[in-house]
Design a protein around this motif. Structure first.
Motif, PDB file in Angstrom:
ATOM      1  N   ARG A  55       0.856  -1.193   0.000  1.00  0.00           N
ATOM      2  CA  ARG A  55       0.000   0.000   0.000  1.00  0.00           C
ATOM      3  C   ARG A  55       0.884   1.233   0.000  1.00  0.00           C
ATOM      4  NH1 ARG A  55      -4.859  -0.143   4.072  1.00  0.00           N
ATOM      5  NH2 ARG A  55      -5.045   1.834   2.992  1.00  0.00           N
ATOM      6  N   ILE A  56       0.588   2.144  -0.929  1.00  0.00           N
ATOM      7  CA  ILE A  56       1.460   3.303  -1.095  1.00  0.00           C
ATOM      8  C   ILE A  56       1.472   4.146   0.178  1.00  0.00           C
ATOM      9  CG2 ILE A  56       1.750   5.423  -2.394  1.00  0.00           C
ATOM     10  CD1 ILE A  56       0.677   3.924  -4.798  1.00  0.00           C
ATOM     11  N   ALA A  57       0.287   4.296   0.828  1.00  0.00           N
ATOM     12  CA  ALA A  57       0.231   5.134   2.023  1.00  0.00           C
ATOM     13  C   ALA A  57       1.166   4.606   3.102  1.00  0.00           C
ATOM     14  CB  ALA A  57      -1.196   5.188   2.538  1.00  0.00           C
TER      15      ALA A  57
ATOM     16  N   LEU B 230       4.731   5.446   2.222  1.00  0.00           N
ATOM     17  CA  LEU B 230       4.977   6.866   2.482  1.00  0.00           C
ATOM     18  C   LEU B 230       5.143   7.084   3.968  1.00  0.00           C
ATOM     19  CD1 LEU B 230       2.519   8.518  -0.003  1.00  0.00           C
ATOM     20  CD2 LEU B 230       4.988   8.635  -0.025  1.00  0.00           C
ATOM     21  N   LEU B 231       4.337   6.378   4.763  1.00  0.00           N
ATOM     22  CA  LEU B 231       4.411   6.516   6.210  1.00  0.00           C
ATOM     23  C   LEU B 231       5.790   6.091   6.709  1.00  0.00           C
ATOM     24  CD1 LEU B 231       2.419   7.405   8.362  1.00  0.00           C
ATOM     25  CD2 LEU B 231       2.004   5.020   8.873  1.00  0.00           C
TER      26      LEU B 231
ATOM     27  N   SER C  18       8.659   6.286   5.155  1.00  0.00           N
ATOM     28  CA  SER C  18       9.683   7.311   4.924  1.00  0.00           C
ATOM     29  C   SER C  18       9.417   8.522   5.793  1.00  0.00           C
ATOM     30  CB  SER C  18       9.790   7.679   3.446  1.00  0.00           C
ATOM     31  OG  SER C  18       8.585   7.472   2.808  1.00  0.00           O
ATOM     32  N   PHE C  19       8.134   8.809   6.030  1.00  0.00           N
ATOM     33  CA  PHE C  19       7.788   9.968   6.857  1.00  0.00           C
ATOM     34  C   PHE C  19       8.304   9.774   8.286  1.00  0.00           C
ATOM     35  CE2 PHE C  19       4.510  12.545   9.159  1.00  0.00           C
ATOM     36  CZ  PHE C  19       4.932  13.757   8.671  1.00  0.00           C
TER      37      PHE C  19
ATOM     38  N   LEU D 203      11.108  11.973  10.274  1.00  0.00           N
ATOM     39  CA  LEU D 203      10.861  12.612  11.569  1.00  0.00           C
ATOM     40  C   LEU D 203      11.888  12.152  12.589  1.00  0.00           C
ATOM     41  CD1 LEU D 203       7.059  12.756  12.361  1.00  0.00           C
ATOM     42  CD2 LEU D 203       8.688  14.592  12.055  1.00  0.00           C
TER      43      LEU D 203
ATOM     44  N   LEU E 197      15.246  13.673  11.953  1.00  0.00           N
ATOM     45  CA  LEU E 197      15.280  15.101  12.275  1.00  0.00           C
ATOM     46  C   LEU E 197      15.400  15.290  13.771  1.00  0.00           C
ATOM     47  CD1 LEU E 197      12.689  16.756   9.899  1.00  0.00           C
ATOM     48  CD2 LEU E 197      15.111  17.247  10.110  1.00  0.00           C
ATOM     49  N   VAL E 198      14.549  14.568  14.534  1.00  0.00           N
ATOM     50  CA  VAL E 198      14.576  14.712  15.986  1.00  0.00           C
ATOM     51  C   VAL E 198      15.907  14.231  16.532  1.00  0.00           C
ATOM     52  CG1 VAL E 198      13.512  13.903  18.111  1.00  0.00           C
ATOM     53  CG2 VAL E 198      12.090  14.586  16.190  1.00  0.00           C
TER      54      VAL E 198
ATOM     55  N   THR F 215      18.915  16.785  15.734  1.00  0.00           N
ATOM     56  CA  THR F 215      18.923  18.115  16.353  1.00  0.00           C
ATOM     57  C   THR F 215      18.796  18.034  17.868  1.00  0.00           C
ATOM     58  OG1 THR F 215      16.556  18.196  15.994  1.00  0.00           O
ATOM     59  CG2 THR F 215      17.951  19.261  14.353  1.00  0.00           C
TER      60      THR F 215
ATOM     61  N   LEU G 119      -8.131   9.042   3.765  1.00  0.00           N
ATOM     62  CA  LEU G 119      -8.046   7.781   4.510  1.00  0.00           C
ATOM     63  C   LEU G 119      -8.402   8.000   5.988  1.00  0.00           C
ATOM     64  CD1 LEU G 119      -4.809   6.282   2.975  1.00  0.00           C
ATOM     65  CD2 LEU G 119      -7.124   5.498   2.610  1.00  0.00           C
TER      66      LEU G 119
ATOM     67  N   VAL H 152      12.720  21.498  15.745  1.00  0.00           N
ATOM     68  CA  VAL H 152      13.861  20.978  14.987  1.00  0.00           C
ATOM     69  C   VAL H 152      14.629  22.111  14.333  1.00  0.00           C
ATOM     70  CG1 VAL H 152      14.403  19.698  12.900  1.00  0.00           C
ATOM     71  CG2 VAL H 152      12.947  18.666  14.611  1.00  0.00           C
TER      72      VAL H 152
ATOM     73  N   PRO I  49      17.752  25.157  16.221  1.00  0.00           N
ATOM     74  CA  PRO I  49      19.228  25.229  16.167  1.00  0.00           C
ATOM     75  C   PRO I  49      19.744  25.600  14.789  1.00  0.00           C
ATOM     76  CG  PRO I  49      18.495  22.972  16.507  1.00  0.00           C
ATOM     77  CD  PRO I  49      17.297  23.816  16.597  1.00  0.00           C
TER      78      PRO I  49
ATOM     79  N   PHE J 187       3.870  16.176   3.008  1.00  0.00           N
ATOM     80  CA  PHE J 187       4.115  14.737   3.121  1.00  0.00           C
ATOM     81  C   PHE J 187       2.898  14.059   3.761  1.00  0.00           C
ATOM     82  CE2 PHE J 187       8.194  12.057   3.573  1.00  0.00           C
ATOM     83  CZ  PHE J 187       7.528  10.953   3.103  1.00  0.00           C
TER      84      PHE J 187
ATOM     85  N   MET K 244       0.213  13.569   1.328  1.00  0.00           N
ATOM     86  CA  MET K 244       0.431  12.420   0.441  1.00  0.00           C
ATOM     87  C   MET K 244      -0.003  11.134   1.123  1.00  0.00           C
ATOM     88  SD  MET K 244       4.058  13.102  -1.334  1.00  0.00           S
ATOM     89  CE  MET K 244       4.083  11.640  -2.341  1.00  0.00           C
ATOM     90  N   ILE K 245       0.284  11.045   2.431  1.00  0.00           N
ATOM     91  CA  ILE K 245      -0.041   9.796   3.125  1.00  0.00           C
ATOM     92  C   ILE K 245      -1.543   9.617   3.260  1.00  0.00           C
ATOM     93  CG2 ILE K 245       0.177   8.601   5.334  1.00  0.00           C
ATOM     94  CD1 ILE K 245       2.883   9.805   5.632  1.00  0.00           C
TER      95      ILE K 245
ATOM     96  N   GLN L 175      -2.212  13.099  -4.406  1.00  0.00           N
ATOM     97  CA  GLN L 175      -0.867  12.663  -3.998  1.00  0.00           C
ATOM     98  C   GLN L 175       0.192  13.419  -4.792  1.00  0.00           C
ATOM     99  OE1 GLN L 175      -0.366   8.449  -4.029  1.00  0.00           O
ATOM    100  NE2 GLN L 175      -1.072   8.340  -1.919  1.00  0.00           N
TER     101      GLN L 175
ATOM    102  N   ILE M  80      -5.871   4.609  -6.025  1.00  0.00           N
ATOM    103  CA  ILE M  80      -4.708   3.723  -6.025  1.00  0.00           C
ATOM    104  C   ILE M  80      -4.947   2.472  -5.206  1.00  0.00           C
ATOM    105  CG2 ILE M  80      -2.925   5.422  -6.486  1.00  0.00           C
ATOM    106  CD1 ILE M  80      -2.548   5.646  -3.521  1.00  0.00           C
TER     107      ILE M  80
ATOM    108  N   GLU N  25      -3.233  -1.384  -5.233  1.00  0.00           N
ATOM    109  CA  GLU N  25      -2.771  -2.177  -4.094  1.00  0.00           C
ATOM    110  C   GLU N  25      -3.383  -3.570  -4.111  1.00  0.00           C
ATOM    111  OE1 GLU N  25      -3.882   0.492  -1.058  1.00  0.00           O
ATOM    112  OE2 GLU N  25      -2.249   1.868  -1.537  1.00  0.00           O
TER     113      GLU N  25
END
Lengths: 669, 231
Positions: A648-650, A653-654, A656-657, A661, A664-665, A668, B105, B125, B128, B152, B155-156, B164, B221, B225
């Motif tokens: 599932r694409i979502a 994406l989740l 990588s998201f 995150l 990043l956390v 820093t 969704l 973030v 700094p 982002f 997109m999700i 998307q 999409i 799937e």
């Protein structure tokens, strides 16, 4: 023209020959009658040049830099004593095999001869590249092109599923090994980023990093050579490949792995630990015993030879291990003795094993059979092949006056000096190792008797064997070349040892040719004449004289008084070719004695069976104990990782998201 | 005589800085609006608007700092993100007749709450980083990062292909804004490359849309799937 340039040119000519073959792949006669003999000529040139370089160049290696490769990362080349020796081996054996191959390839078998020609010569050129390389980058490029070209050669009959499977197994093991070698070079460069061998020599690591580099190199080169847990591809790939290719792989390619290990252990790493040698010795002996025991119970002639190759590689590794032990205890002369034995055995094995593989190729062409149970009595139909194979068999069994004896004898001699080691445990254990080598040599003799006896002696076991034809002219020429090598190497050991002197001088800082030279080219005495000496030429002369005398005596006494009659049949009237001892029957005692080594499945026929059928499968237990569990683990791992793949694409994406995150956390914080 | 030459001479936070902060606030607002928007056509218009604001802020930075190459970036932004891409998207939507409401969704209030959490994270973030940046626009780095993350998130949470893609483009907007505000823009080569990437991506997506629709008679999409699951 310097020897290095000449050898480099030869490699390029091989490539050109290969390309010509691919271009004119339909011109069968041109490819087989012109290109392959031309390749043989080039190989002979390589052997001669390398030999001259070995004998004359002394301590100064030839180096060169090719402006090829990536920008800022040129190919470095170097011709020193070690690479010259192995190039000599490559050229001398390849000349014989190429001559044979000129007569071997047929139309309509596997890939076209043109393609075989391309791959075969690419294989040769990349082996030359491996031996000439002077930086890790070029070494790996040549190493991988060697692995790939040999893979395609093995799978030239790719329409058969079994051959595809064998080739794939070979490819996997080769790549796992290549990873080991790559990591080993990484460990040796020690983070300096300098991957030329010169750079590695100057800032090679010490301590645990050096040991890690050695172990990785051992794993990597061991996979290519067929060291014990990584040997599984050998008995699969050798029978699958066309015979000249099996001969080339077994005779020469395995030796490039030996070369690589020697290069890393003795040349690139400055300090050797004694336990490296002990490890090599143990692994080598285990491999040798394992290989020889399995070779005695095989019923496929090429598998038998493949296991015998494993055995010989084990002996070579044992010799290198012993040499390492001596070198680490600063006993350079004895280290040179053990190393000479190992190198000598490399050369010998290259000659006699390729000779035997080529002989199986002729038998295969004449009869279409690899199964020993369907052969027999071929000495009458194929006298050339049989008599030449006999020379190879005798050499392989380690009998004087042929070459196999000399190196095994030298190896045992070097074991006899182990009591001088300042090490209690080693002193006690090494005689056991010498015993294991003696056992291996005896069993190798058994396996060779089985091979020759079942294939060539007795009566034909099948009717169509009566139509078997002898090898063609080119094939005979190749066989004769290799057999002559076996004889010469056995009769002139002093010359070979003198040629090996620069190599051992380069690697362990001592040569024992001066010690062995007792003023006569006839007599070989490694340390002192009183202790042990051997003269191949005198032995050969004596043997010939004795045989001739016996022949004339027997002829004088019994000639004309012979009577031919049927053999006594014990009252059993149905005697046919199939009543003879079979390969399985001949190997049965060994199978009984070494039963714990094997994994045997038998099918006995019932007494009431109209068509009784007996089947026995002797399997490699390592396959079941090591490889299948490993495969299961990998399968399990991929299944677990597969759970991440939801399709599932979502969700993707989740992933990588969340990673973004988290990073990043994290950064820093 | 430059009619705006008095701008950097104002006391306190320079007037240009104020303007850029205003643009940043509008960007963030638009990002939230896109997150909440159900209709595709409006979504595309919002995207075009975001591009326009981005173009404006780049132009202001260029004017107030004298970084001449930023004019080029502003021009590219104007051509690509305000005119060309929205036009292509509108045409696609028209051709594929997918103007109806967008199904999400998750429900929209939840998404908005998550978005607020993301903005808080983004500001923390970015703190700094903005202390290092020596530009007049450094306060906006947090907002730029928040825009990237919100896009982002969009997109999700969308199940249709067109939103998307809009989310993808909007992410690129946020990235561009971050680059402008942190270091007065990326080198011209990189900006051109990124712009070309987005354009090519758009073309690929366009082909892709037609293919999905031909196969499944819908742009959802989730059909894709299911297809992968069957295999």
């Amino acid at each position: 023209m310097s020897p290095l340039a000449l050898i480099l040119l030869a490699c390029l000519v091989w490539l050109a020959i290969g390309l010509l073959g691919a271009t004119f792949s339909r011109r069968f006669v041109f490819v087989t009658r012109v290109l392959f003999p031309a390749g043989a000529l080039v190989a002979a040139t390589v052997a001669l040049t390398a030999l001259l370089a070995l004998l004359t160049q002394g301590d100064t290696p030839h180096t060169a830099m090719l402006p090829l490769g990536l920008p800022g990362l040129p190919f470095h080349l170097r011709l020193d004593a070690l690479s010259a020796f192995f190039l000599c081996l490559l050229g001398a054996v390849a000349a014989g095999i190429s001559l044979y191959a000129a007569g071997y390839f047929r139309r309509g078998q596997g890939s076209t001869p043109g393609l075989q020609c391309l791959l075969y010569h690419l294989f040769l050129a990349s082996m030359g590249g491996v031996l000439l390389a002077d930086d890790a980058y070029f070494f790996m490029v040549a190493w991988e092109s060697m692995a790939l070209s040999s893979y395609f050669l093995v799978t030239s009959d790719h329409r058969i599923a079994e051959i595809r499977r064998a080739g794939f197994l070979y490819l996997i093991v080769a790549h796992v090994g290549a990873i080991g070698i790559l990591l080993s070079f990484g460990a040796m460069s020690g983070g300096t980023g300098d991957y030329t061998f010169d750079g590695i020599r100057t800032n090679a690591p010490e301590g645990w990093l050096a040991s890690a580099a050695f172990l990785l190199a051992l794993g990597g080169f061991g996979a290519k050579a067929g060291l014990l847990p990584l040997h599984v591809w050998l008995p699969e790939a050798h029978p699958a490949a066309p015979s000249p290719v099996s001969a080339m792989m077994s005779g020469v390619m395995l030796k490039t792995a030996i070369y690589g290990l020697l290069r890393v252990t003795f040349d690139l790493l400055p300090e050797q630990q004694w336990w490296w040698g002990a490890l090599l010795l143990g692994l080598g002996l285990a491999t040798a015993l394992f290989g020889v025991v399995f070779s005695t119970v095989q019923s496929d002639m090429k598998r038998l030879l493949a296991y015998s190759s494993i055995e010989n590689i084990g002996l070579i590794f044992a010799g290198i291990g012993l040499s390492l032990v001596f070198a680490a205890n600063s006993m350079p002369l004895l280290a040179a003795l053990a190393l000479t034995a190992a190198l000598y055995h490399c050369l010998n094995h290259a000659f006699f094993k390729s000779l035997l593989f080529l002989a199986t190729g002729s038998v295969l062409h004449a009869t279409g059979q690899r199964n020993l149970g369907r052969l027999g009595g071929l000495i009458h139909r194929m006298p050339w092949v049989a008599w030449l194979a006999l020379l190879g068999v005798v050499a392989s069994a380690g009998l004087p006056p042929l070459n196999g004896f000399v190196s095994e004898w030298l190896l045992l001699q070097s074991f006899l000096f182990t009591p001088q080691l300042p090490h209690g445990y080693l002193n006690m254990l090494l005689p056991v190792a010498a015993g294991a080598i003696a056992l291996t040599a005896a069993l190798a003799g058994f396996a060779m008797v089985k091979f020759f006896g079942v294939v060539f002696l007795g009566q034909p076991r099948e009717e169509h064997l009566a139509k078997a034809h002898d090898a063609g002219r080119m094939e005979r020429l190749g066989l004769i070349w290799l057999a002559a090598g076996c004889v010469l190497l056995g009769v002139l050991p002093n010359f070979v040892i003198a040629a090996l002197d620069p190599v051992t001088n380069f690697l362990v800082g001592a040569g024992f040719a001066p010690a062995a030279d007792k003023g006569s080219w006839l007599l070989l005495a490694p340390i002192s004449e009183e202790r042990a000496s051997y003269s191949g030429a005198i032995f050969l002369g004596g043997l010939l004289a004795f045989t001739l005398a016996l022949f004339f005596v027997v002829r004088a006494v019994f000639h004309g008084r012979l009577r031919r009659a049927d053999a006594w049949d014990c009252g059993f009237p149905l005697l046919s070719g199939r009543t003879q001892d079979t390969a399985e029957g001949f190997g049965q005692p060994i199978r009984q004695v070494f039963a714990p080594f094997f994994r045997i499945t038998r099918e006995h026929p019932s007494p009431f069976d109209k068509e009784p059928h007996y089947r026995i499968v002797v399997d490699d237990p390592l396959w079941h104990w090591l490889y299948l569990p490993l495969a299961w683990l990998v399968d399990l791992g991929t299944r677990v990782v597969g759970k991440l793949q939801r399709g599932r694409i979502a969700i993707y994406l989740l992933y990588s998201f969340v990673t973004l995150l988290a990073l990043l956390v994290f950064t820093t914080r | 005589m430059n009619p705006l030459a008095w701008l950097p001479t104002l006391p306190g936070l320079p007037f240009a800085g104020q303007l850029i902060n205003l643009c940043a606030a509008i960007m963030l607002l638009l990002a939230f609006a896109m997150l909440a928007q159900r209709r595709i056509v409006t979504l595309i218009n919002l995207f075009a608007l975001q591009g326009a604001v981005l173009c404006l802020s780049t132009a202001i930075v260029a004017l107030s700092t004298g970084q001449s190459h930023l004019w080029g970036s502003a021009l590219i932004t104007l051509l690509l993100k305000v005119i060309l891409l929205p036009w292509i998207l509108h045409r696609l939507v028209h051709k594929l007749s997918v103007k109806w409401d967008v199904e999400t969704l998750f429900n929209i209030p939840t998404t908005m709450l998550v978005g607020i959490g993301l903005v808080i994270i983004a500001f923390n973030v970015a703190q700094p980083i903005s202390e290092f940046a020596g530009t007049i626009t450094r306060a906006t780095i947090g907002i730029a990062l928040a825009c990237v993350m919100l896009a982002f998130l969009m997109m999700i949470t969308r199940s249709k292909a067109v939103p998307q893609v809009v989310g993808f483009m909007s992410m690129e907007n946020g990235l561009f804004f971050a680059a402008t505000s942190a270091t007065y823009g990326m080198p011209m080569v990189i900006e051109l490359g990124v712009a070309l990437d987005v354009l090519v991506g758009m073309v690929v997506f366009g082909v892709f849309f037609f293919q999905i629709r031909e196969k499944f008679d819908s742009l959802d999409i989730r059909h894709l799937e299911e297809k992968t699951k069957q295999e």
